[in-house]
Design an enzyme around this catalytic site. Structure first.
Site, short mmCIF file in Angstrom:
data_model
loop_
_atom_site.label_atom_id
_atom_site.label_comp_id
_atom_site.label_asym_id
_atom_site.label_seq_id
_atom_site.Cartn_x
_atom_site.Cartn_y
_atom_site.Cartn_z
N ASP A 17 0.67 -1.17 0.06
CA ASP A 17 0.06 -0.17 -0.01
C ASP A 17 0.88 1.35 -0.14
OD1 ASP A 17 -2.45 -1.63 0.09
OD2 ASP A 17 -2.40 -1.39 2.28
N ARG A 97 -1.07 1.25 16.45
CA ARG A 97 -1.52 2.38 15.55
C ARG A 97 -1.41 3.87 16.41
NH1 ARG A 97 0.13 -0.78 12.01
NH2 ARG A 97 -1.21 -1.53 10.75
N ASP A 126 -7.91 0.44 10.75
CA ASP A 126 -6.64 1.43 10.80
C ASP A 126 -7.00 2.85 10.32
OD1 ASP A 126 -5.43 -0.59 12.18
OD2 ASP A 126 -4.13 -1.11 10.55
N SER A 178 -2.47 -10.32 3.20
CA SER A 178 -2.40 -9.02 3.86
C SER A 178 -1.97 -9.33 5.11
CB SER A 178 -3.89 -8.31 3.89
OG SER A 178 -3.70 -7.18 4.77
#
Length: 408
Positions: A17, A97, A126, A178
């Site tokens: 990404d 995060r 996220d 992923s």
């Protein structure tokens, strides 16, 4: 306005990404300066070659920030102490995060950036976690989320875009799970796992990275002893070390014994169900051992209320609401409950199982003298008669009223 964006700080992992986001930003945001920021939360080999890759694909510079200590001390340990989970999930991605996003904001403000960009999809959790943290520390900055803007619709199209722009990738089309990795966990999503009827390929070489399948674990058990002070791990097998060091060693011990595998269909914040397979070997042991010690050291009402509030704590973390007054208030409650959670626990690891093998604490509320089924001199069993009569008084009164009214 896109033309007003002159400098962008990008949350950069070097994965699929974020690798294609750099050329995409150049093409679609009037060629801004892009500063890549990678937060090291223990993803190990994923950091190799990151600087060269970021510069080659168009970034002007890259910060590689070691956040491992902050990750453990500010996020992991308080969450373990809270006993917080989200539907059995030990929240490895959610834990990382907030600390990464906080550092993004610090660097963006230092660099005078106009915007912060992340590579989270519009389907996932996220995006919320990053953006709520950004709103807490840099609410004036523009947030760019390419997955909510570009025409790319799938990971297959991402790979095609990367190949067309000469972006080097470590993955291929056949092994394109992923994944999210840090020192706490590794997650797997996508491909065959999207069909809930498919069993995870635990025994397939290369699928598991932090450990082995229970079927491939040793035939002999592994014993370990964890020591806690005020709810925080401080020693493993008699050796004093930091919480970070303990987690890393537990990852090895747990991984070798097939500990910490979780296959779950979870309810995402955005409203859909998603299947993931998680590896959290050290984390699973730490949660198990900490809870084991709490059964000795916490009184009933505190333990029960803490378990109740742990659900809320887990939801706040999962939903990106770490930097909120409620989470801070819950953490204050948790800290109070941990004052006397001090002692040692012994665990036996065997083929994916964690087995209690002893617990000791000077703050233990368990009294063998009182609890014994043998003869004792400290507990008068006749006291129970009056207690039961008072405890059951509302039931007796209700029964009498019911009987009286039935006769009418």
């Amino acid at each position: 306005m896109k033309k007003d964006i002159k400098k962008v700080v990008l949350a950069y992992s070097g994965g699929l990404d974020t690798s294609i986001i750099i050329p995409w930003l150049k093409e679609n945001y009037n060629d801004p300066e892009i500063i890549a920021v990678s937060g090291n939360v223990g993803q190990a080999d994923e950091l190799e070659g990151l600087e060269e890759k970021a510069i080659k694909t168009g970034a002007s510079k890259i910060y590689i920030e070691d956040l491992t200590e902050e990750f453990v001390e500010e996020m992991v340990i308080p969450t373990v102490q809270a006993g917080a989970k989200y539907e059995e999930y030990l929240m490895g991605t959610a834990l990382a995060r907030p600390i990464i996003a906080k550092r993004l904001c610090e660097i963006a403000l230092k660099e005078g950036a106009d915007a912060i960009c992340h590579g989270c999809t519009g389907k996932g959790n996220d995006q919320v976690r990053f953006e709520l943290a950004i709103k807490a520390f840099a609410p004036e900055l523009t947030i760019i989320a390419p997955w909510r803007e570009w025409d790319i619709k799938s990971r297959e199209e991402e790979i095609a875009y990367a190949e067309a722009h000469d972006v080097p990738l470590k993955i291929n089309r056949e092994t394109n799970y992923s994944k999210d990795k840090n020192m706490w966990h590794l997650s797997h999503e996508g491909l065959d796992l999207e069909d809930t009827g498919n069993e995870p390929l635990y025994e397939k070489e290369g699928f598991l990275e932090m450990g082995v399948s229970p079927l491939q674990a040793p035939d002999e058990p592994t014993y370990l002893t964890l020591e806690f002070e005020a709810g925080k791990p401080v020693a493993l097998d008699g050796v004093k070390m930091s919480a970070k060091e303990i987690i890393l060693k537990l990852n090895v011990l747990g991984g070798e014994n097939g500990i910490g595998l979780l296959d779950i269909v979870e309810n995402r914040l955005v409203g859909m169900k998603c299947r993931g397979v998680y590896e959290t070997p050290g984390g699973a042991i730490l949660y198990f051992a900490h809870n084991y010690l709490e059964t000795l050291c916490l009184d009933k009402m505190t333990k029960h209320k803490k378990e109740e509030l742990s659900i809320t704590f887990g939801e706040l973390l999962y939903n990106g609401q770490w930097y909120t007054p409620l989470r801070e208030a819950l953490s204050a409650f948790v800290s109070k409950t941990q004052e006397h959670v001090t002692g040692k626990v012994r665990i036996k690891l065997y083929k994916g199982n964690m087995i209690k093998a002893g617990a000791w604490s000077d703050w233990s509320l368990y009294s063998e003298e009182i609890a014994t089924f043998e003869e004792d001199e400290v507990y008068d069993q006749t006291d129970a008669t009056g207690f039961i009569n008072l405890w059951g008084l509302p039931i007796s009164v209700q029964a009498q009223v019911n009987a009286k009214n039935k006769k009418k």
